[in-house]
Motif scaffolding. Structure first.
Motif, PDB file in Angstrom:
ATOM      1  N   PRO A 196       1.037  -1.291  -0.140  1.00 17.91           N
ATOM      2  CA  PRO A 196      -0.167   0.225  -0.026  1.00 17.91           C
ATOM      3  C   PRO A 196       1.256   1.403  -0.295  1.00 17.91           C
ATOM      4  CG  PRO A 196      -0.629  -1.729   1.375  1.00 17.91           C
ATOM      5  CD  PRO A 196       0.682  -2.373   0.899  1.00 17.91           C
ATOM      6  N   GLN A 197       2.159   1.038   0.488  1.00 14.47           N
ATOM      7  CA  GLN A 197       2.974   2.110   0.898  1.00 14.47           C
ATOM      8  C   GLN A 197       3.382   2.584  -0.478  1.00 14.47           C
ATOM      9  OE1 GLN A 197       4.462   1.943   4.454  1.00 14.47           O
ATOM     10  NE2 GLN A 197       6.409   1.229   3.034  1.00 14.47           N
ATOM     11  N   THR A 198       3.820   1.270  -0.795  1.00  6.61           N
ATOM     12  CA  THR A 198       4.516   1.703  -2.497  1.00  6.61           C
ATOM     13  C   THR A 198       3.242   2.039  -3.756  1.00  6.61           C
ATOM     14  OG1 THR A 198       5.671  -0.096  -1.667  1.00  6.61           O
ATOM     15  CG2 THR A 198       5.836   0.300  -4.115  1.00  6.61           C
ATOM     16  N   VAL A 199       2.175   1.825  -3.614  1.00  6.05           N
ATOM     17  CA  VAL A 199       1.419   2.364  -4.786  1.00  6.05           C
ATOM     18  C   VAL A 199       1.022   3.513  -4.255  1.00  6.05           C
ATOM     19  CG1 VAL A 199      -0.854   2.406  -4.781  1.00  6.05           C
ATOM     20  CG2 VAL A 199      -0.032  -0.208  -5.213  1.00  6.05           C
ATOM     21  N   GLY A 200       1.524   4.235  -3.167  1.00  2.00           N
ATOM     22  CA  GLY A 200       0.393   5.174  -2.866  1.00  2.00           C
ATOM     23  C   GLY A 200       1.949   6.273  -3.129  1.00  2.00           C
ATOM     24  N   MET A 201       3.314   5.775  -3.162  1.00  3.71           N
ATOM     25  CA  MET A 201       4.188   5.986  -3.829  1.00  3.71           C
ATOM     26  C   MET A 201       4.585   6.753  -5.197  1.00  3.71           C
ATOM     27  SD  MET A 201       7.757   6.249  -5.746  1.00  3.71           S
ATOM     28  CE  MET A 201       7.950   4.592  -5.073  1.00  3.71           C
ATOM     29  N   VAL A 202       3.510   5.590  -5.668  1.00  2.79           N
ATOM     30  CA  VAL A 202       4.169   5.605  -7.228  1.00  2.79           C
ATOM     31  C   VAL A 202       2.520   6.626  -7.876  1.00  2.79           C
ATOM     32  CG1 VAL A 202       3.220   4.687  -9.439  1.00  2.79           C
ATOM     33  CG2 VAL A 202       5.405   3.271  -7.849  1.00  2.79           C
ATOM     34  N   LYS A 203       1.724   6.804  -6.922  1.00  2.00           N
ATOM     35  CA  LYS A 203       0.325   7.811  -7.648  1.00  2.00           C
ATOM     36  C   LYS A 203       0.973   8.936  -7.123  1.00  2.00           C
ATOM     37  CE  LYS A 203      -3.713   4.808  -6.773  1.00  2.00           C
ATOM     38  NZ  LYS A 203      -4.449   4.566  -4.950  1.00  2.00           N
ATOM     39  N   GLN A 204       1.638   9.451  -6.401  1.00  2.00           N
ATOM     40  CA  GLN A 204       2.349  10.441  -5.812  1.00  2.00           C
ATOM     41  C   GLN A 204       3.456  11.062  -6.696  1.00  2.00           C
ATOM     42  OE1 GLN A 204       2.794  11.117  -2.677  1.00  2.00           O
ATOM     43  NE2 GLN A 204       3.184  13.033  -1.952  1.00  2.00           N
ATOM     44  N   TYR A 205       4.007   9.953  -7.403  1.00  2.00           N
ATOM     45  CA  TYR A 205       4.975  10.674  -7.970  1.00  2.00           C
ATOM     46  C   TYR A 205       4.855  10.716  -9.383  1.00  2.00           C
ATOM     47  CZ  TYR A 205       9.051  10.438 -10.797  1.00  2.00           C
ATOM     48  OH  TYR A 205      10.071  10.777 -11.682  1.00  2.00           O
ATOM     49  N   CYS A 206       3.557   9.838 -10.377  1.00  2.00           N
ATOM     50  CA  CYS A 206       3.272  10.036 -11.161  1.00  2.00           C
ATOM     51  C   CYS A 206       2.524  11.092 -11.154  1.00  2.00           C
ATOM     52  CB  CYS A 206       2.536   8.489 -11.528  1.00  2.00           C
ATOM     53  SG  CYS A 206       3.904   7.039 -11.299  1.00  2.00           S
ATOM     54  N   GLU A 207       1.495  11.598 -10.755  1.00  2.00           N
ATOM     55  CA  GLU A 207       0.484  12.088 -10.616  1.00  2.00           C
ATOM     56  C   GLU A 207       1.151  14.391 -10.662  1.00  2.00           C
ATOM     57  OE1 GLU A 207      -2.035  12.414  -7.168  1.00  2.00           O
ATOM     58  OE2 GLU A 207      -2.919  10.955  -8.139  1.00  2.00           O
ATOM     59  N   THR A 208       2.467  14.164  -9.837  1.00  2.00           N
ATOM     60  CA  THR A 208       3.298  15.006  -9.802  1.00  2.00           C
ATOM     61  C   THR A 208       3.564  15.695 -10.878  1.00  2.00           C
ATOM     62  OG1 THR A 208       3.369  14.471  -7.656  1.00  2.00           O
ATOM     63  CG2 THR A 208       5.677  16.297  -8.625  1.00  2.00           C
ATOM     64  N   ASN A 209       4.413  14.118 -11.342  1.00  2.00           N
ATOM     65  CA  ASN A 209       5.519  14.532 -13.211  1.00  2.00           C
ATOM     66  C   ASN A 209       4.436  14.473 -14.225  1.00  2.00           C
ATOM     67  OD1 ASN A 209       8.193  14.443 -11.676  1.00  2.00           O
ATOM     68  ND2 ASN A 209       7.162  13.252 -10.214  1.00  2.00           N
ATOM     69  N   ARG A 210       2.539  14.151 -13.530  1.00  2.00           N
ATOM     70  CA  ARG A 210       2.460  13.714 -15.330  1.00  2.00           C
ATOM     71  C   ARG A 210       2.419  12.594 -16.444  1.00  2.00           C
ATOM     72  NH1 ARG A 210       1.305  20.382 -16.905  1.00  2.00           N
ATOM     73  NH2 ARG A 210      -0.172  21.267 -15.501  1.00  2.00           N
ATOM     74  N   VAL A 211       3.251  11.642 -15.308  1.00  2.00           N
ATOM     75  CA  VAL A 211       3.215  10.401 -16.171  1.00  2.00           C
ATOM     76  C   VAL A 211       2.236   9.736 -16.499  1.00  2.00           C
ATOM     77  CG1 VAL A 211       5.297   7.890 -15.563  1.00  2.00           C
ATOM     78  CG2 VAL A 211       5.517  10.488 -14.813  1.00  2.00           C
ATOM     79  N   PRO A 212       1.596   8.854 -16.898  1.00  2.00           N
ATOM     80  CA  PRO A 212       0.163   8.099 -17.168  1.00  2.00           C
ATOM     81  C   PRO A 212       0.816   7.034 -16.714  1.00  2.00           C
ATOM     82  CG  PRO A 212       1.066   8.924 -19.654  1.00  2.00           C
ATOM     83  CD  PRO A 212       2.027   9.163 -18.424  1.00  2.00           C
ATOM     84  N   VAL A 213       0.190   6.364 -15.819  1.00  2.00           N
ATOM     85  CA  VAL A 213       0.271   5.013 -14.912  1.00  2.00           C
ATOM     86  C   VAL A 213      -1.274   4.364 -14.932  1.00  2.00           C
ATOM     87  CG1 VAL A 213       0.077   5.845 -12.417  1.00  2.00           C
ATOM     88  CG2 VAL A 213       0.966   4.201 -12.500  1.00  2.00           C
ATOM     89  N   SER A 214      -1.120   2.666 -14.669  1.00  2.00           N
ATOM     90  CA  SER A 214      -2.441   1.870 -15.078  1.00  2.00           C
ATOM     91  C   SER A 214      -1.662   0.824 -13.324  1.00  2.00           C
ATOM     92  CB  SER A 214      -2.427   0.781 -15.953  1.00  2.00           C
ATOM     93  OG  SER A 214      -3.550  -0.042 -16.030  1.00  2.00           O
ATOM     94  N   LEU A 215      -2.941   1.112 -11.660  1.00  2.00           N
ATOM     95  CA  LEU A 215      -2.296   0.094 -11.178  1.00  2.00           C
ATOM     96  C   LEU A 215      -3.420  -0.839 -10.993  1.00  2.00           C
ATOM     97  CD1 LEU A 215      -1.320   3.093  -9.117  1.00  2.00           C
ATOM     98  CD2 LEU A 215       0.449   1.400  -9.627  1.00  2.00           C
ATOM     99  N   ILE A 216      -2.483  -1.756 -10.837  1.00  2.00           N
ATOM    100  CA  ILE A 216      -4.285  -3.090 -12.006  1.00  2.00           C
ATOM    101  C   ILE A 216      -3.942  -3.829 -10.073  1.00  2.00           C
ATOM    102  CG2 ILE A 216      -4.515  -5.006 -12.974  1.00  2.00           C
ATOM    103  CD1 ILE A 216      -3.405  -3.441 -15.336  1.00  2.00           C
TER     104      ILE A 216
END
Length: 249
Positions: free
Chosen positions: A186-206
């Protein structure tokens, strides 16, 4: 050596320390997610055995038929995790836990035990050199350097699912499959979400939230699997530096 071990049960699951998570006194989302995941798995013969202390000394395994991994075979146990860390290393705890798993498998008439490994030891994978010292051998491989290790009692062997042999996805975006077995997810998913949102990186978390999804994954899986530009990258949990390295490719 302290020989006071405990197996998690539906009765003690909510009160026992899960031992592979940061020793925090505050509520931790990963702990609760892990407990919820285990609550269903224990009904299926999943075993979580740990030292009766607040320590990282535990083994976790399950019948292969209900193990959330893209591995096929009959009548095997799948060994998810075997960890002994810190001051507890070198005192025989790993040997004791492995012997318990072997005895349990033989008592239940299993054909053997298998686990995920790699040509080179990688983070978040249990110590495969220790497994090989206990008789495990490589029975299947992938082109990405991952191995399926097995200790067979009757000559039969499991194998990676066919989908693992071609580890690609159609999307070129950062794509991550994740399960809630590991309390660090969960904390790693949170980090990835935040980084991708901040840097406008398209991401798909499945989320891998059913046994069928886990068995049909397009790659080896260790609660976490990362793809980028359609290609499989790793089963290792990422920190921000690791994420940046992948996105530079």
């Amino acid at each position: 050596m302290n020989t006071d071990f405990i197996n998690l049960t539906p009765e003690n699951l909510m009160s026992e320390h899960l031992c592979c998570i940061i020793r925090s006194k505050k509520a931790h989302p990963g702990i609760e997610a892990k407990r919820q995941w285990l609550a269903e798995r224990l009904k299926e013969g999943h075993v979580f055995r740990k030292l009766n202390e607040k320590a990282t000394v535990f083994i976790e395994y399950a019948p292969l038929e209900t193990a959330w991994v893209p591995v096929t075979g009959e009548n095997y146990y799948y060994l998810y995790c075997l960890w002994v860390l810190g001051s507890y290393k070198g005192k025989g705890y790993g040997k004791s836990l492995m012997e318990y798993c072997l005895a349990d498998a033989k008592e239940k008439g299993k054909s053997g035990i298998c686990m995920l490994g790699a040509q080179k030891q990688r983070a978040w994978l249990s110590d495969q050199s220790f497994a090989k010292k206990n008789g495990f051998e490589v029975v299947d491989t992938t082109d990405q350097g991952y191995e399926l290790l097995a200790l067979s009692f009757d000559g039969t062997t499991p194998s990676f699912a066919q989908s693992v042999k071609n580890p690609t996805v159609e999307s070129k975006d950062l794509t991550i499959y994740y399960g809630m077995q590991c309390p660090y997810v969960p904390q790693t998913v949170g980090m990835v979400k935040q980084y991708c949102e901040t840097n406008r990186v398209p991401v798909s978390l499945i989320p891998v939230d059913t046994l069928q999804k886990a068995k049909e994954l397009p790659c080896v899986f260790n609660n976490w699997a990362v793809f980028y530009k359609g290609n499989f990258e790793t089963v290792n949990l990422l920190d921000e530096a690791g994420l940046k390295r992948i996105l530079k490719k």
